[in-house]
Design a protein around this motif. Structure first.
Motif, mmCIF file in Angstrom:
data_model
loop_
_atom_site.group_PDB
_atom_site.id
_atom_site.type_symbol
_atom_site.label_atom_id
_atom_site.label_comp_id
_atom_site.label_asym_id
_atom_site.label_seq_id
_atom_site.Cartn_x
_atom_site.Cartn_y
_atom_site.Cartn_z
ATOM 1 N N ASP A 14 2.914 -2.805 6.974
ATOM 2 C CA ASP A 14 2.100 -1.696 6.471
ATOM 3 C C ASP A 14 1.467 -0.885 7.604
ATOM 4 N N LEU A 28 4.226 7.156 6.562
ATOM 5 C CA LEU A 28 5.114 6.898 5.423
ATOM 6 C C LEU A 28 4.351 6.224 4.284
ATOM 7 N N GLU A 29 5.084 5.902 3.213
ATOM 8 C CA GLU A 29 4.486 5.215 2.062
ATOM 9 C C GLU A 29 4.217 3.752 2.422
ATOM 10 N N ASP A 30 3.562 3.026 1.537
ATOM 11 C CA ASP A 30 3.227 1.635 1.862
ATOM 12 C C ASP A 30 4.393 0.686 1.552
ATOM 13 N N HIS A 84 6.142 0.479 -1.795
ATOM 14 C CA HIS A 84 6.999 1.605 -2.159
ATOM 15 C C HIS A 84 8.453 1.326 -1.786
ATOM 16 N N TYR A 85 8.649 0.757 -0.596
ATOM 17 C CA TYR A 85 10.008 0.513 -0.101
ATOM 18 C C TYR A 85 10.582 -0.812 -0.589
#
Ligand SMILES: [Zn+2]
Length: 165
Positions: A52, A60-62, A65-66
């Motif tokens: 993170d 980017l997203e956390d 999200h991925y």
């Protein structure tokens, strides 16, 4: 002056009931323990905090999200592999300057495992272990970490832009 970005990552996992037979995995190291941490993946709270921090530094997203915990592909996943995947998502325009992570728990004692944790995290990030620092601390028996209900980790990651922009 270069283009530097810092990211912060914080993660918490509760201990599972011993009957669940979960392994305790921190920084990719399997640590002898009667209780592991609860989670969809291997629940490597240390690797998750670093992931993170890395994603945050890149804007980017956390991690969720991925690598959503609703996705069966990530059941029991090796979180070091997820960290490596996150490093690929961040891309080659960014170099990892350094990572510092603190694990907060009464037990296990992190000291005897920290060198191996550094090596594992550094390998996943594609950097020298000297760029990764792992430390442990307690919360003086206060709060959920002090009562041994779970483990927390906090990480910072510094990136430098070396391409693109
Ligand atoms: Zn996590």
């Amino acid at each position: 002056m270069g283009d530097y970005r810092v990211g912060l990552g914080i993660d918490v996992h509760a201990f599972a009931d011993p009957v669940e037979g979960r392994e305790l995995v921190l920084g990719g190291v399997r640590i002898p323990s009667e209780r592991g941490l609860r989670g969809h993946s291997d629940a490597d709270v240390l690797a998750h905090a670093v992931t993170d921090a890395l994603l945050g530094a890149a804007g980017l997203e956390d991690i969720g999200h991925y690598f959503p915990d609703t996705d069966e592909r990530y059941r029991g996943a090796d979180s070091l592999q997820l960290l490596g995947e996150a490093r690929r998502i961040v891309g080659g325009d960014w170099a990892v300057v350094n990572v510092d992570v603190v694990v907060i728990c009464e037990r296990p004692k992190i000291r005897e495992y920290r060198e191996k944790m550094r090596e594992n995290l550094a390998a996943a990030l594609g950097v020298e272990p000297s760029r990764v620092s792992v430390r442990g601390t307690t919360s003086e028996r206060l709060g959920f970490t002090g009562r041994g209900e779970g483990i927390a980790a906090q990480a910072v990651c510094l990136l430098e832009r070396i391409g693109g922009g």
